[in-house]
Structure formats: structure tokens, C-alpha cells
Design a protein around this motif. Sequence first.
Motif, PDB file in Angstrom:
ATOM      1  N   LEU A 107      33.629  18.499  35.388  1.00  0.00           N
ATOM      2  CA  LEU A 107      32.792  19.366  34.560  1.00  0.00           C
ATOM      3  C   LEU A 107      33.492  20.721  34.442  1.00  0.00           C
ATOM      4  N   PHE A 108      33.863  21.081  33.209  1.00  0.00           N
ATOM      5  CA  PHE A 108      34.551  22.340  32.972  1.00  0.00           C
ATOM      6  C   PHE A 108      33.545  23.477  32.812  1.00  0.00           C
ATOM      7  N   GLY A 109      33.867  24.610  33.421  1.00  0.00           N
ATOM      8  CA  GLY A 109      33.096  25.828  33.240  1.00  0.00           C
ATOM      9  C   GLY A 109      34.030  26.923  32.765  1.00  0.00           C
ATOM     10  N   ILE A 110      33.991  27.239  31.485  1.00  0.00           N
ATOM     11  CA  ILE A 110      34.936  28.162  30.870  1.00  0.00           C
ATOM     12  C   ILE A 110      34.260  29.523  30.691  1.00  0.00           C
ATOM     13  N   GLY A 111      34.887  30.545  31.246  1.00  0.00           N
ATOM     14  CA  GLY A 111      34.363  31.900  31.111  1.00  0.00           C
ATOM     15  C   GLY A 111      34.755  32.500  29.780  1.00  0.00           C
ATOM     16  N   GLY A 112      33.767  32.885  28.992  1.00  0.00           N
ATOM     17  CA  GLY A 112      34.037  33.469  27.688  1.00  0.00           C
ATOM     18  C   GLY A 112      33.042  34.563  27.361  1.00  0.00           C
ATOM     19  N   SER A 113      33.187  35.134  26.196  1.00  0.00           N
ATOM     20  CA  SER A 113      32.232  36.128  25.703  1.00  0.00           C
ATOM     21  C   SER A 113      32.151  35.975  24.198  1.00  0.00           C
ATOM     22  N   LEU A 114      31.050  36.412  23.648  1.00  0.00           N
ATOM     23  CA  LEU A 114      30.863  36.301  22.200  1.00  0.00           C
ATOM     24  C   LEU A 114      31.904  37.125  21.455  1.00  0.00           C
ATOM     25  N   ARG A 115      32.334  38.222  22.042  1.00  0.00           N
ATOM     26  CA  ARG A 115      33.303  39.103  21.392  1.00  0.00           C
ATOM     27  C   ARG A 115      34.675  38.452  21.274  1.00  0.00           C
ATOM     28  N   THR A 116      35.114  37.714  22.298  1.00  0.00           N
ATOM     29  CA  THR A 116      36.464  37.149  22.310  1.00  0.00           C
ATOM     30  C   THR A 116      36.532  35.719  21.799  1.00  0.00           C
ATOM     31  N   TRP A 117      35.383  35.065  21.688  1.00  0.00           N
ATOM     32  CA  TRP A 117      35.408  33.633  21.412  1.00  0.00           C
ATOM     33  C   TRP A 117      36.044  33.311  20.068  1.00  0.00           C
ATOM     34  N   HIS A 118      35.807  34.112  19.069  1.00  0.00           N
ATOM     35  CA  HIS A 118      36.346  33.822  17.736  1.00  0.00           C
ATOM     36  C   HIS A 118      37.871  33.746  17.769  1.00  0.00           C
ATOM     37  N   ASP A 119      38.509  34.640  18.499  1.00  0.00           N
ATOM     38  CA  ASP A 119      39.972  34.677  18.528  1.00  0.00           C
ATOM     39  C   ASP A 119      40.575  33.704  19.529  1.00  0.00           C
ATOM     40  N   ARG A 120      39.788  33.265  20.491  1.00  0.00           N
ATOM     41  CA  ARG A 120      40.352  32.425  21.549  1.00  0.00           C
ATOM     42  C   ARG A 120      39.902  30.963  21.496  1.00  0.00           C
ATOM     43  N   SER A 121      38.969  30.654  20.633  1.00  0.00           N
ATOM     44  CA  SER A 121      38.437  29.286  20.598  1.00  0.00           C
ATOM     45  C   SER A 121      39.513  28.272  20.224  1.00  0.00           C
ATOM     46  N   HIS A 122      40.580  28.711  19.517  1.00  0.00           N
ATOM     47  CA  HIS A 122      41.625  27.757  19.132  1.00  0.00           C
ATOM     48  C   HIS A 122      42.381  27.224  20.341  1.00  0.00           C
ATOM     49  N   TYR A 123      42.330  27.936  21.467  1.00  0.00           N
ATOM     50  CA  TYR A 123      42.999  27.409  22.661  1.00  0.00           C
ATOM     51  C   TYR A 123      42.241  26.207  23.215  1.00  0.00           C
ATOM     52  N   SER A 124      40.931  26.307  23.321  1.00  0.00           N
ATOM     53  CA  SER A 124      40.168  25.169  23.855  1.00  0.00           C
ATOM     54  C   SER A 124      40.192  23.990  22.894  1.00  0.00           C
ATOM     55  N   SER A 125      40.325  24.273  21.573  1.00  0.00           N
ATOM     56  CA  SER A 125      40.373  23.164  20.615  1.00  0.00           C
ATOM     57  C   SER A 125      41.613  22.304  20.799  1.00  0.00           C
ATOM     58  N   LEU A 126      42.650  22.850  21.449  1.00  0.00           N
ATOM     59  CA  LEU A 126      43.865  22.082  21.694  1.00  0.00           C
ATOM     60  C   LEU A 126      43.647  20.969  22.707  1.00  0.00           C
ATOM     61  N   TRP A 127      42.762  21.186  23.674  1.00  0.00           N
ATOM     62  CA  TRP A 127      42.628  20.213  24.760  1.00  0.00           C
ATOM     63  C   TRP A 127      41.247  19.575  24.858  1.00  0.00           C
ATOM     64  N   TRP A 128      40.244  20.143  24.208  1.00  0.00           N
ATOM     65  CA  TRP A 128      38.896  19.607  24.330  1.00  0.00           C
ATOM     66  C   TRP A 128      38.765  18.323  23.512  1.00  0.00           C
ATOM     67  N   GLU A 129      38.244  17.275  24.135  1.00  0.00           N
ATOM     68  CA  GLU A 129      38.043  15.989  23.473  1.00  0.00           C
ATOM     69  C   GLU A 129      36.573  15.607  23.633  1.00  0.00           C
ATOM     70  N   PRO A 130      35.778  15.711  22.554  1.00  0.00           N
ATOM     71  CA  PRO A 130      34.326  15.545  22.665  1.00  0.00           C
ATOM     72  C   PRO A 130      33.880  14.231  23.282  1.00  0.00           C
ATOM     73  N   ASN A 131      34.659  13.183  23.132  1.00  0.00           N
ATOM     74  CA  ASN A 131      34.229  11.873  23.631  1.00  0.00           C
ATOM     75  C   ASN A 131      34.616  11.605  25.079  1.00  0.00           C
ATOM     76  N   SER A 132      35.340  12.537  25.694  1.00  0.00           N
ATOM     77  CA  SER A 132      35.752  12.284  27.076  1.00  0.00           C
ATOM     78  C   SER A 132      35.557  13.486  28.000  1.00  0.00           C
ATOM     79  N   THR A 133      35.829  14.703  27.514  1.00  0.00           N
ATOM     80  CA  THR A 133      35.677  15.877  28.364  1.00  0.00           C
ATOM     81  C   THR A 133      34.226  16.336  28.398  1.00  0.00           C
ATOM     82  N   ARG A 134      33.844  16.926  29.533  1.00  0.00           N
ATOM     83  CA  ARG A 134      32.483  17.450  29.695  1.00  0.00           C
ATOM     84  C   ARG A 134      32.562  18.891  30.183  1.00  0.00           C
ATOM     85  N   GLY A 135      31.630  19.717  29.718  1.00  0.00           N
ATOM     86  CA  GLY A 135      31.601  21.091  30.175  1.00  0.00           C
ATOM     87  C   GLY A 135      31.058  22.025  29.124  1.00  0.00           C
TER      88      GLY A 135
END
Length: 494
Positions: A85-113
Motif C-alpha cells: 500500500l503506497f502512501g505518497i506525500g503531496g500537496s494541492l499546490r505541487t500536485w499539478h506539476d508533479r503528478s506526471h511522475y506518479s503516472s510513470l509507475w502507477w498501474e490502476p489494475n495492480s498498484t494500491r495506495g
Amino acid sequence: MDPSHDPLKPSSTKFLFNPDAPREVLALCWRITLLSCLAGSISLVLYSAFTTRHTHWLRLPELPRPRARTPGPDRAGPTNISHILFGIGGSLRTWHDRSHYSSLWWEPNSTRGFVWLDKKPAENFSWPEGSIPYRVSEDATRFKSSSSKSAPRIARIVLESFRLELPDVRWFVMGDDDTVFFTQNLATVLAKYDHRQMWYIGGNSESVEQDLMHGYGMAFGGGGFAISYPLAAELADILDGCLDRYSHFYGSDQRVWACVLEVGVPLTIERGFHQIDIRGDPYGILAAHPVVPLVSLHHLDDVDPILPQWTQIDSLKALMDPYRIDPARILQRSLCHDPKRKWSISISWGYTIQIYPSLVTANVLETPFRMFKTWRTWGDGPFTFNTRPVSSDPCSQPVIYFVDTVREVGWTGSLTTYKRSDLKGGRGCKRADYDRVLAVQMITVSSMKMAPDYWNKAPCRQCCEIVDRGSIRSGSMHIRIRKCRAHEMRASHP
């Protein structure tokens, strides 16, 4: 009944002159005691049966209630990505610019968090489909903090993740919103450990100054760290009470570490977690990766793109392509020599190849080029690993190639190609032996996929060889990766 035999009637004469009087008095006392206990017991039973008042004065101390546990940690079978279970620390202010990093590895059908935000997005904000889902952290402003105001909130992500009580969770993995995880390798690493025990697993900073400031025993949070279910259960009981004791610590990872130490669990270091606490070019680190699975990369906004003339995101996408074909092999080193040409070749699979027009020993090839500075002071070191400077003589630098294409060959093999870079290594050397290397424009590398149990064995770097009798055709060379033969890496200078 004769009054002279009444046991409750005193007789001074008998008492003074009868030798059995002491025995009779003792028996009398026992009878009175037993009658009193009996009467008291009957009264207590009647009182308890008919009274409606709550009584606490005779209640025994209550034992702690056993914590509700999900069944996951106790089930058998090897750990896989579904147990994390992944717990990723983020904020609403930074998420727009940093969300592309998690999109590289997040797989909706297998990863959880979840990514844990400091506030809820606006009603008109559309959360990207297929992205890591979000939750809003509980209010943590009641906790003291002398530096980072977000540190208590982010430190509590492990607590809030545990309280979700999701099924079959064996590991809680913390990271930042700019962390890139290589999830299959992460699962491989965690599968080595008994998830029913208390484990705290992660990596240090690359810059010694950071380790001295924050602690060598701390897992740096940007590189990610893993906490086993039993340890998370212990932290859930103490974390809120523990955080204020360490309000003088800077970051959330340092506070979690301090609370883990109160439980008594030390850090277990896995070298595949990379904080990337450096400035400048990370090429030297990635091209000389240790013989361990690549687990994570961090601080990618603060270093040069890993592929020259590409954006960082496009560079990482190019690295993810070979990773998805052979996860265990990504960045793994293979060394070989061509004694006929007196060449030394170093492959970092899925990323880069270096060719030296001379015979170079393995210990030199294994040492990263120092193309970067320390994180805080921008100095030349020290680092937590050995480095070597890049020679100012272009003829002493290797010719460098970067990954171009990758494809699967059947179920068990792969074929990758690497193109020569004109931006790194060997620019300006006019020697004939260097020209022969520069004539190689493209390198094709064939390899078998690493077996699933490869990392369960003693780690050992693999070797390579030039195929087709070393022929170079139309500026292209073919190399095969394989196991090393006995004494194969004994390079000797002429």
C-alpha cells in the motif's frame, strides 16, 4: 440447650481455670470470621443482582483490547505488488506539476495506495482517470513543528494508511509526489523479508553532508521507505504521542525514523532506493548502478535529464520501456573486453553503453564518474560511494551510447539498441584508436530475461561478448550479455 454450654456466653471461671479455654476461643474466632465472610458474600451478590448503579471499585484492571488486524500479514505465499500500500506525500499546490511522475509507475489494475493532499481539490477540478487516487490528510496543525509545517501531516500518512484497514496489506511504502518507483523490483526486494516481523527498509542520502545532518540510520523519504504491517501497527499506537517529542527535526522522514527507534527497530538498507541528493548530471550514478534491483529515483526536477537533449519526463519514459520488458535487468551492469582491439565495454542495460579504446580493470569500470555535486553545498564530495573524476583529456574518456529502441524476443529474451551520443564522452580526440571506436554508430544488445529468482541468489554481475566474431558492419556492432566465465575479467594492459 444448657446455658453453660452456650459458646457465646462468657464464663470467666472457665476461661481462667479450664486448660482447654484457649482452643475454644480460637475456634470461636474462626466461626465468627466464616459467618462474616458468608454474610458479606450474600450481601454483595444481592447488591450486584438488583442494583442499577455502575460500580468500579471492585473492577479488575482491563487488559488492552487486541487490535483488529487485517488477514493479509498472516497469509502464506510470496509477496507481490498487491500486498503493498503506497502512501505518497503531496500537496494541492505541487500536485499539478508533479503528478506526471506518479503516472510513470502507477498501474490502476495492480498498484494500491493514495496520494495524501493537504486540502480537497476544488469542485470543478477533474481528477485524471487512471491516476493514483487521493485522500485528504487529517488536520495536523495541533502538532508542534519548528521547521517544516507539513512534516507532522506527512509523517502521519503511515498512521492514516494503517487505519484504513485495507485487506491483504503486508507493507506500507512511503514516498514523495516526485518519487518514481519501479514497482516490480520493489516487490522483489520486499519479498526477501518476513512481512510478519517488524521491518523498516530504505536507503541513505548520496551526500555525506545530508547523512551527517539528518542521520545515517534514517531512511530518506524521497527515495521511499517500507514499513511492515507489524511495525505499522506499533507506530499506530505511539505516533501521535511521539511526534511532538521530535518537533525540532526538519522532515517527516526524520520524525518517523525517531518514532521507529522508540519501538526498537533499526534501518535495513537496500541500495536500490535512491534519494538522488545531488546536483548536476546523474549519469555517473545510473551508469554504474550497484548489483541490486533499481527500486526508486527522486529529486528528478533538481538534476539534469538522464538522457541529453530530452526532457526529464521523456527520458524517464524511455527508461520505463526496457524496464517493463525485463524489470530485474534495468540498469544492471555487464562488462567485457575485446582483447583483439584492446577495448573495454561497460553496459548499463536499458540505459547506456561505454566503450574505452583501452583495457580498463573492473574496479575502475565499476566506479561512477563524478559528474555531479553534493546536494546542499554543491561541493565535489564526499559521497557515500567512491567516485572518479572525468578526465580533461578527451582521449581518456569513453565513447558513450544511449538507449534507442527495445523489443521483446519471444517470452524469454530482449533486444535493445543504443546510439552513439555526440554530447558526452570523447569529443575532440583525434587518435586512430579512438576513431575506430567512433566508427561504431549503433550497438545492438541481446540478452535473456533475468529469472524470477535471480535476486534470491548471491548477487553477481554478468559479462558480455561481441558476437559475429567481433565484426562491425555498416557502423553497427552486436553484443550478447551472458554469465561470466572463470577468470574472464582479468584485463591486462599491454
